[in-house]
Design a protein around this motif. Structure first.
Motif, PDB file in Angstrom:
ATOM      1  N   TYR A  94       3.234 -35.742  14.462  1.00 58.14           N
ATOM      2  CA  TYR A  94       3.681 -36.584  15.178  1.00 58.14           C
ATOM      3  C   TYR A  94       3.341 -38.014  14.868  1.00 58.14           C
ATOM      4  N   GLY A 107       5.394 -39.575  12.135  1.00 58.70           N
ATOM      5  CA  GLY A 107       6.757 -39.572  12.317  1.00 58.70           C
ATOM      6  C   GLY A 107       7.848 -38.449  11.908  1.00 58.70           C
ATOM      7  N   THR A 111       9.207 -38.793  19.302  1.00 57.03           N
ATOM      8  CA  THR A 111       8.122 -39.841  19.250  1.00 57.03           C
ATOM      9  C   THR A 111       8.108 -40.769  20.555  1.00 57.03           C
TER      10      THR A 111
END
Length: 301
Positions: free
Chosen positions: A81, A84, A248
């Motif tokens: 995470y 990205g 995200t």
């Protein structure tokens, strides 16, 4: 801004925290819009990363499908995470993700080895539009709030002389994540480890993969990596748990004495009302795209 995967497959072998048995894990690239997918090669079952596939949050975040589970997913998800990465397959031959050293720094090194690849489709993010909060009667709280930045703010209180009250504010970038969050290890108390082992859990736990404390001190010979390593690890966990949103985050995560369970309730509550959030296309939302570009460019320049 485009979606991301990895350039090439990479693999690692480690032990699981609870069973203490070897686990082989391989990260594989996926095409655009495939998301993050776990695959138990020994069972032949794929488990997409979705909130509805969370089956347990007591000791760690556990996902499952068709009776097949994968435990302790939060550390690797935190790294994925933070980098990205939108599309990735995580192949395992057992029911736990390798614990490595109890932080996510080893996963960061694995992703660095694999490299980042941009895909042809635009990247999407979830922007928080309204305050969403989970609170408990004993004063615990987790919340998501609107912001044009990506912020994780966490505080903890432990009646322990080494921990006490700690708080940390993390303004997201990959570079800051690697330096200030990824190296923070999970922690536990000696009496808890002994109890868990009596229940057949924590069989792989050691001072090689966790901070261990007795009633007054840290038992690890090398001590702490940061004076406030405990709250930094809580942020590491929270970032991994927010990966269950599927996008995200653009907004502020705020917690006091948060947990995997409360984080799970928070993600569920966010999605209960479409007025709470907006899915934005980062090819079109220029202001938000600039936030990500700055965060990514700091480490990639």
């Amino acid at each position: 801004m485009r979606q991301r995967t990895i350039e090439k497959s990479v693999e690692i072998v480690g032990i699981g925290l609870h069973k203490g048995v070897p686990v082989k894990m391989r990260l594989e690239p996926l095409e655009a819009d495939m998301g993050i997918v776990f695959y138990r090669v020994d069972a032949g079952v794929s488990i997409p990363l979705k909130i509805e596939n969370v089956v347990d949050t007591q000791m760690a975040t556990v996902i499952g499908k068709d009776g097949v589970v994968i435990s302790t997913v939060e550390h690797i998800l935190s790294a994925i995470y933070a980098y990205g990465i939108d599309n990735l397959r995580i192949v395992l031959d057992n029911d736990e993700v390798p614990v490595l050293d109890g932080s996510s720094s080893g996963y960061c090194m694995l992703i660095d080895e694999a490299g980042i690849k941009e895909l042809e489709k635009s990247k999407k993010a979830i922007k928080i539009k309204k305050d969403v909060e989970i609170t408990t009667e004993d004063g615990k709280k987790v919340a998501l709030k609107p912001s044009n930045h990506i912020i994780y703010d966490f505080s903890i209180d432990f009646e322990h002389p080494v921990i006490g009250h700690q708080e940390f504010n993390f303004d997201y970038s990959i570079e800051e994540y690697k330096e200030n969050i990824s190296r923070a290890r999970t922690f536990g108390f000696l009496h808890e480890v002994q109890y868990l082992r009596s229940k057949g859990l924590a069989q792989g736990a050691s001072m090689e993969n966790a901070i261990v404390l007795d009633h007054s001190k840290v038992l690890n010979p090398d001590g702490l990596r940061y004076d406030d390593e405990f709250v930094r690890h809580k942020i590491l966990d929270a970032i991994g748990d927010m990966a269950l949103l599927g996008y995200t985050l653009v907004g502020e995560y705020n917690a006091h004495k948060g947990s995997h369970h409360l984080n799970h309730l928070l993600t569920k509550k966010l999605y209960e009302d479409e007025a709470n959030y907006e899915i934005i296309d980062l090819e079109e939302a220029q202001d938000e795209a600039e936030v990500f570009e700055l965060a990514y460019s700091r480490v990639e320049a």
